[in-house]
Design a protein around this motif. Structure first.
Motif, PDB file in Angstrom:
ATOM      1  N   TRP A  94      -2.437  -1.844  -0.613  1.00  0.00           N
ATOM      2  CA  TRP A  94      -1.109  -1.882  -1.217  1.00  0.00           C
ATOM      3  C   TRP A  94      -0.201  -0.757  -0.742  1.00  0.00           C
ATOM      4  O   TRP A  94       1.002  -0.785  -1.014  1.00  0.00           O
ATOM      5  CB  TRP A  94      -1.218  -1.812  -2.737  1.00  0.00           C
ATOM      6  CG  TRP A  94      -1.755  -3.046  -3.382  1.00  0.00           C
ATOM      7  CD1 TRP A  94      -1.924  -4.289  -2.826  1.00  0.00           C
ATOM      8  CD2 TRP A  94      -2.199  -3.168  -4.733  1.00  0.00           C
ATOM      9  NE1 TRP A  94      -2.438  -5.164  -3.734  1.00  0.00           N
ATOM     10  CE2 TRP A  94      -2.624  -4.501  -4.930  1.00  0.00           C
ATOM     11  CE3 TRP A  94      -2.284  -2.285  -5.795  1.00  0.00           C
ATOM     12  CZ2 TRP A  94      -3.112  -4.971  -6.138  1.00  0.00           C
ATOM     13  CZ3 TRP A  94      -2.776  -2.744  -7.003  1.00  0.00           C
ATOM     14  CH2 TRP A  94      -3.178  -4.074  -7.170  1.00  0.00           C
ATOM     15  N   GLN A  96       1.100  -0.153   1.943  1.00  0.00           N
ATOM     16  CA  GLN A  96       2.180  -0.678   2.780  1.00  0.00           C
ATOM     17  C   GLN A  96       3.412  -1.072   1.967  1.00  0.00           C
ATOM     18  O   GLN A  96       4.525  -1.118   2.492  1.00  0.00           O
ATOM     19  CB  GLN A  96       1.681  -1.879   3.590  1.00  0.00           C
ATOM     20  CG  GLN A  96       1.250  -3.052   2.712  1.00  0.00           C
ATOM     21  CD  GLN A  96       0.725  -4.220   3.495  1.00  0.00           C
ATOM     22  OE1 GLN A  96       1.339  -4.618   4.481  1.00  0.00           O
ATOM     23  NE2 GLN A  96      -0.415  -4.766   3.075  1.00  0.00           N
ATOM     24  N   PHE A  97       3.244  -1.335   0.682  1.00  0.00           N
ATOM     25  CA  PHE A  97       4.358  -1.736  -0.174  1.00  0.00           C
ATOM     26  C   PHE A  97       4.950  -0.556  -0.954  1.00  0.00           C
ATOM     27  O   PHE A  97       5.928  -0.723  -1.665  1.00  0.00           O
ATOM     28  CB  PHE A  97       3.898  -2.802  -1.182  1.00  0.00           C
ATOM     29  CG  PHE A  97       3.201  -3.967  -0.555  1.00  0.00           C
ATOM     30  CD1 PHE A  97       3.853  -4.800   0.345  1.00  0.00           C
ATOM     31  CD2 PHE A  97       1.869  -4.223  -0.844  1.00  0.00           C
ATOM     32  CE1 PHE A  97       3.207  -5.873   0.928  1.00  0.00           C
ATOM     33  CE2 PHE A  97       1.210  -5.299  -0.270  1.00  0.00           C
ATOM     34  CZ  PHE A  97       1.883  -6.132   0.625  1.00  0.00           C
ATOM     35  N   HIS A  98       4.319   0.607  -0.837  1.00  0.00           N
ATOM     36  CA  HIS A  98       4.667   1.741  -1.702  1.00  0.00           C
ATOM     37  C   HIS A  98       5.606   2.734  -1.028  1.00  0.00           C
ATOM     38  O   HIS A  98       5.246   3.868  -0.761  1.00  0.00           O
ATOM     39  CB  HIS A  98       3.393   2.430  -2.193  1.00  0.00           C
ATOM     40  CG  HIS A  98       2.638   1.593  -3.166  1.00  0.00           C
ATOM     41  ND1 HIS A  98       1.429   1.970  -3.683  1.00  0.00           N
ATOM     42  CD2 HIS A  98       2.907   0.391  -3.734  1.00  0.00           C
ATOM     43  CE1 HIS A  98       0.992   1.042  -4.509  1.00  0.00           C
ATOM     44  NE2 HIS A  98       1.876   0.075  -4.552  1.00  0.00           N
ATOM     45  N   ASN A  99       6.821   2.298  -0.822  1.00  0.00           N
ATOM     46  CA  ASN A  99       7.854   3.209  -0.325  1.00  0.00           C
ATOM     47  C   ASN A  99       8.534   3.850  -1.533  1.00  0.00           C
ATOM     48  O   ASN A  99       8.432   3.328  -2.656  1.00  0.00           O
ATOM     49  CB  ASN A  99       8.861   2.451   0.556  1.00  0.00           C
ATOM     50  CG  ASN A  99       9.538   1.332  -0.206  1.00  0.00           C
ATOM     51  OD1 ASN A  99      10.355   1.578  -1.097  1.00  0.00           O
ATOM     52  ND2 ASN A  99       9.186   0.085   0.111  1.00  0.00           N
ATOM     53  N   ASP A 102      10.728   1.473  -3.903  1.00  0.00           N
ATOM     54  CA  ASP A 102       9.995   0.520  -4.740  1.00  0.00           C
ATOM     55  C   ASP A 102       9.133   1.225  -5.779  1.00  0.00           C
ATOM     56  O   ASP A 102       8.946   0.707  -6.891  1.00  0.00           O
ATOM     57  CB  ASP A 102       9.160  -0.415  -3.861  1.00  0.00           C
ATOM     58  CG  ASP A 102      10.041  -1.405  -3.099  1.00  0.00           C
ATOM     59  OD1 ASP A 102      11.059  -1.843  -3.655  1.00  0.00           O
ATOM     60  OD2 ASP A 102       9.706  -1.729  -1.950  1.00  0.00           O
TER      61      ASP A 102
END
Length: 188
Positions: A94, A96-99, A102
């Motif tokens: 996950w 990769q989604f944790h910028n 977000d």
């Protein structure tokens, strides 16, 4: 200015460890650690937490060279707990989604779910009945905060201590004690 890799190498050298022994202490293959020390790989936050835990240096110092010593006492989330949170995320791919954007949205949404526990509550009894839900939502907020700190390469303990110091200068005890006013109103 020293790099992260140089500070990690300094920790290894200060502890009189070979490259192989240091890598083993971090539970890393020697080849992977060697690439970190040469600057070919960027160490993860969880690795920085491991180095901090084993060798008693602050994560903040590893990242930016400031405040090498760990704060006194148990002032933060344990490296083991932070490691579990990050491992949970990494096991599911996950990250990769944790910028930061977000993660900030997720923190805000979870905080709103915590606030929802109090919606339409008019008595302490109703609040007590929702205590388990509050605990779960608070845990979600904290988990996302750990992930945000990882995304920002920030040490949670250092962040909190720095903010407490800053707030201490804004909210002097003699002015703020028992008073809910904002610091700008206290000075008047």
């Amino acid at each position: 200015m020293e790099s992260i890799q140089q500070r990690i190498k300094n920790v290894r050298e200060e502890n009189h460890l070979s490259l192989a022994a240091f890598a083993k202490s971090l539970e890393l293959p020697e080849s992977v650690y060697s690439q970190i020390e040469m600057g070919l790989l960027i160490p993860s936050y969880s690795l920085m937490m491991t180095i901090s835990s084993i060798y008693a240096v602050s994560v903040q110092w590893l990242y930016d060279g400031i405040n090498k010593e760990l704060p006194d006492g148990n002032t933060g989330l344990s490296p083991a707990l932070i490691g579990k949170i990050l491992k949970f995320r990494d096991d599911r791919d996950w990250k990769q989604f944790h910028n930061p954007k977000d993660l900030a949205i997720s923190i805000s949404l979870e905080a709103a779910e915590l606030l929802e526990c109090f919606q339409w509550s008019s008595s302490d009894t109703q609040v007590v009945e929702k205590k388990q839900a509050m605990r779960e939502e608070l845990a979600d907020v904290l988990i996302y905060c750990v992930m945000m700190a990882d995304a920002l390469h920030a040490d949670i303990t250092s962040l909190v201590l720095e903010k407490l110091h800053k707030n201490g200068t804004k909210y002097k005890v003699e002015q703020a004690y028992g008073n809910s006013k904002k610091y700008s109103e206290l000075e008047q």
